[in-house]
Design an enzyme around this catalytic site. Structure first.
Site, PDB file in Angstrom:
ATOM      1  CD  GLU A  23      58.725  61.470  70.869  1.00 58.35           C
ATOM      2  OE1 GLU A  23      59.443  62.041  71.695  1.00 58.35           O
ATOM      3  OE2 GLU A  23      59.178  60.806  69.917  1.00 58.35           O
ATOM      4  CG  ASN A  33      65.858  57.856  64.301  1.00 59.56           C
ATOM      5  OD1 ASN A  33      66.655  57.020  64.717  1.00 59.56           O
ATOM      6  ND2 ASN A  33      66.209  58.872  63.539  1.00 59.56           N
ATOM      7  CB  ALA A  48      67.120  56.893  75.186  1.00 59.91           C
ATOM      8  CG  ASP A  71      64.385  63.171  70.107  1.00 57.67           C
ATOM      9  OD1 ASP A  71      63.767  63.423  71.157  1.00 57.67           O
ATOM     10  OD2 ASP A  71      64.357  62.057  69.558  1.00 57.67           O
TER      11      ASP A  71
HETATM   12 ZN   LIG Z   1      60.705  59.762  69.713  1.00 57.94          ZN
END
Ligand SMILES: [Zn+2]
Length: 387
Positions: free
Chosen positions: A131, A219, A308, A274
């Site tokens: 990522e 997002n 986060a 995530d």
């Molecule tokens: Zn991300």
């Protein structure tokens, strides 16, 4: 040859469950799913009595930074093993440890650790999700500003040539973005748009150049606007594009999850967690790569208040998506199994229960009871003993 017979389960097949069948495992693979009365057990067979639990393909999480105190960017064999050991308790038989944007040295260190890990048997490790670091600062979310940069082939080709990278989240509009997409195609790496300001037109161009996925949909990207439809609508119009969804109910409103699933169809949605280091742990202070994060009521936020990563687990992600979209277990199943496997070129080796596939199986009865990877029991809930 030693066989394992999985008996008395409700076996997931084609968005439904079948009963009265035995699933036969040999050499780590499923070799047959047969009517139980046609299977004659021998003394050397290992028999697992599922006690009417559902037998599901193991869950595959394409986007997960960490859990249970461990993070991919810790870049130690102990941390990655710790992550694997936790994930099998959550029914995960396949995952892509996901890096954060960081220095070349720190990302390389994570890639090297994971590369060494690839040969360990009976782990859920499938490969790496990079990522970043080639992300748009305007849509960076909790990705640290100082570590974002335009794509540099001298840097990323070293990571690609390990053969471990399966997925990369990138902003295709950056200078060098299309060269990066071409290199992804050449290396069989799935490129995903994320932390990107790409417009509707730029996203269409990126799809032509090889883009195949949208990272944590809605997002770290433009929203939908009636004069600038953005990346989501361009992705929707391209049937080869898969959408990652974080189904924690925090990153995307449940109504939006329902809308995406109904609009693009279950066969194009990959449910992801995530998750970050605090998943599976109590609220408190944590590090996500280079970023300090506070977890309160299960929500992980930076000092600026941005989200986060999540503290989601795959069993909770499954329960949530069933609720948000009013789906049965069988209807929801492809989004945690078949779709993610297909999106990284690992189907039908993974993500399905059929002859020839890896025997990666979850026994599920409201929660994970048993997890098998390549036919080996790697997790067993203590109060659920096989006969
Ligand atoms: Zn991300």
């Amino acid at each position: 040859m030693t066989r394992t017979l999985l008996e008395n389960s409700r076996i997931y097949q084609n968005r439904d469950f079948i009963t009265g069948h035995t699933l036969i495992i040999e050499d780590g693979k499923i070799t047959a799913i047969q009517p139980a009365d046609t299977v004659i057990p021998s003394d050397t067979d290992t028999r697992i009595n599922a006690h009417n639990a559902y037998a599901l393909p193991g869950f595959i999480d394409l986007h997960i930074h960490g859990s249970n105190g461990f993070d991919t960017m810790d870049a130690t064999p102990e941390a990655i093993q710790g992550l694997c050991d936790y994930l099998v308790t959550q029914g995960v038989t396949g995952f892509l440890p996901t890096t954060m944007s960081d220095t070349t040295a720190d990302i390389t260190s994570a890639v090297d650790t994971l590369n060494d890990f690839a040969t360990r048997p009976h782990t859920p490790y499938l490969g790496i999700h990079l990522e970043g670091p080639y992300l748009n600062t305007e849509h960076r979310g909790s990705q640290p500003d100082t570590h974002l940069r335009p794509p540099n082939p001298d840097e990323y080709l070293c990571w690609f040539e390990t053969g471990q990278v399966k997925l990369i989240t990138l902003a295709p509009e950056l200078t060098g973005g299309h060269t990066l997409l071409q290199h992804c195609v050449q290396h069989n790496i799935t490129p995903a748009l994320g932390h990107s300001g790409a417009t509707y037109a730029q996203t269409h161009e990126a799809v032509i150049a090889g883009l195949r996925q949208i990272t944590h949909t809605f997002n770290g990207m433009r929203g939908i606007h009636h004069r600038e439809p953005g990346a989501f609508v361009a992705g929707f119009e391209n049937p080869d594009v898969t959408f990652q969804l974080i189904t924690d109910g925090v990153h995307i409103h449940p109504a939006m999850v329902n809308m995406v699933v109904k609009l693009v169809g279950i066969e194009r949605v990959a449910v992801i967690t995530d998750a970050m280091r605090a998943a599976g742990l109590a609220d408190g202070e944590y590090e996500l790569g280079d970023v300090h994060v506070t977890v309160k009521d299960g929500e992980a936020r930076t000092a600026q208040g941005g989200l986060a990563g999540s503290t989601l687990t795959m069993p909770n992600a499954l329960r949530n998506v069933m609720t948000f979209c009013d789906l049965t277990l069988a209807e929801a199943m492809p989004m945690l199994t078949e779709v993610p496997a297909k999106s990284i070129g690992m189907y039908p080796q993974k993500g399905i229960l059929q002859a020839g596939a890896d025997a990666d199986i979850v026994l599920w009865q409201d929660d994970v009871q048993t997890t098998l990877i390549s036919g080996e029991v790697v997790y067993q809930q203590t109060d659920f003993a096989p006969a």
